[in-house]
Design a protein around this motif. Structure first.
Motif, PDB file in Angstrom:
ATOM      1  N   THR A  17       0.861  -1.178   0.000  1.00 14.62           N
ATOM      2  CA  THR A  17       0.000   0.000   0.000  1.00 14.62           C
ATOM      3  C   THR A  17       0.895   1.225   0.000  1.00 14.62           C
ATOM      4  N   ASN A  84       6.059  -1.463   3.678  1.00 10.10           N
ATOM      5  CA  ASN A  84       5.313  -0.204   3.698  1.00 10.10           C
ATOM      6  C   ASN A  84       6.119   0.970   4.256  1.00 10.10           C
ATOM      7  N   LEU A  89       0.294  -0.341   7.042  1.00  9.38           N
ATOM      8  CA  LEU A  89      -0.578  -1.468   6.714  1.00  9.38           C
ATOM      9  C   LEU A  89      -1.798  -1.533   7.630  1.00  9.38           C
ATOM     10  N   VAL A  99      -4.694  -7.161   4.452  1.00  4.03           N
ATOM     11  CA  VAL A  99      -3.661  -7.408   5.468  1.00  4.03           C
ATOM     12  C   VAL A  99      -3.319  -8.898   5.492  1.00  4.03           C
TER      13      VAL A  99
END
Length: 251
Positions: A17, A84, A89, A99
């Motif tokens: 992400t 990340n 996350l 996740v």
């Protein structure tokens, strides 16, 4: 995402992400937000989603990237992977199912060691019991000042192989730091044109608490206008301790 990283305590980054929102003073001069703005201007596809101007910024809206979930499978040599570096996350906008997908990739690539860091310690604690925790995953929380010490209590309830703290940017003393159940501590100063000062006594206090508790201590940087402006030495020494004797090859 990068096959190699300049971050002293890791070797590679992987961003399933991107994007985030500022939630505490430690976020005020977020390096990732500044970098995302630059990447958006360059036309980088992953950074075209703008976030809320009150808490985020251009190119830094929370975005899922399922297309990069398979990247760690392409890395043949074992490496330390920071998950990340450009996001969180455990942000509220990341679905539980996503996740779980990230955790599954970690479990299926045991040759790598993954370092996952969050400021959303409460959501981490709430989801922890619903996740399968692979032995190659280290879980950490950011603790920039005494106002964030409660994040450590949440972290202690997480069944990660290694629980760690990132005291960066360290914005004040952590005299009441309790390291029970914690396996590693990183400390460092802020960098950038608006960096806030780091006092030596704050760092030495954290180091001494680590030494008394027999917890590895890693001093990343003094900070300044650039990350490396102040160097890494603390009282004439470089502190690069890692859990269970592990140390990134790039340190």
């Amino acid at each position: 995402m990068g096959d190699r990283s300049a971050i002293e305590w890791t070797e590679a980054t992987w961003n399933p992400t991107t994007g985030c929102d500022r939630i505490t003073p430690g976020c005020d001069n977020c390096y990732a937000l500044v970098l995302a703005r630059r990447l958006k201007a360059m036309g980088t596809a992953k950074y075209q989603n703008d976030g809320d101007t009150r808490t985020s910024g251009p190119g830094f809206g929370l975005t899922l990237h399922p297309g990069v979930l398979g990247v760690p499978f392409s890395w043949k040599a074992p490496r330390m992977v920071f998950v990340n570096s450009m996001s969180d996350l455990f942000h509220a906008k990341v679905p539980m199912a996503f996740v779980e997908q990230v955790f599954q990739v970690i479990a299926e690539t045991p040759q790598h060691t993954y370092q996952l860091l969050t400021k959303r310690a409460r959501r981490l604690r709430r989801l922890a019991g619903r996740l399968d925790w692979p032995p190659n995953l280290w879980m950490g929380v950011s603790v920039e000042s005494e106002d964030q010490l409660d994040r450590i209590d949440d972290l202690r309830q997480v069944p990660a192989a290694v629980r760690f703290l990132s005291c960066e940017p360290l914005l004040g003393p952590l005299s009441d730091l309790d390291l029970q159940g914690i396996g590693w501590v990183i400390a460092g100063g802020e960098s950038g044109p608006n960096h806030r000062p780091l006092k030596e006594e704050w760092v030495t206090e954290v180091r001494d608490i680590c030494r008394e508790a027999d917890v590895p201590f890693f001093f990343k940087q003094w900070g300044g206008r650039t990350p490396k402006a102040g160097g890494r030495e603390l009282a004439g020494e470089t502190w690069s301790e890692m859990p269970v004797g592990l140390q990134p090859s790039m340190v």
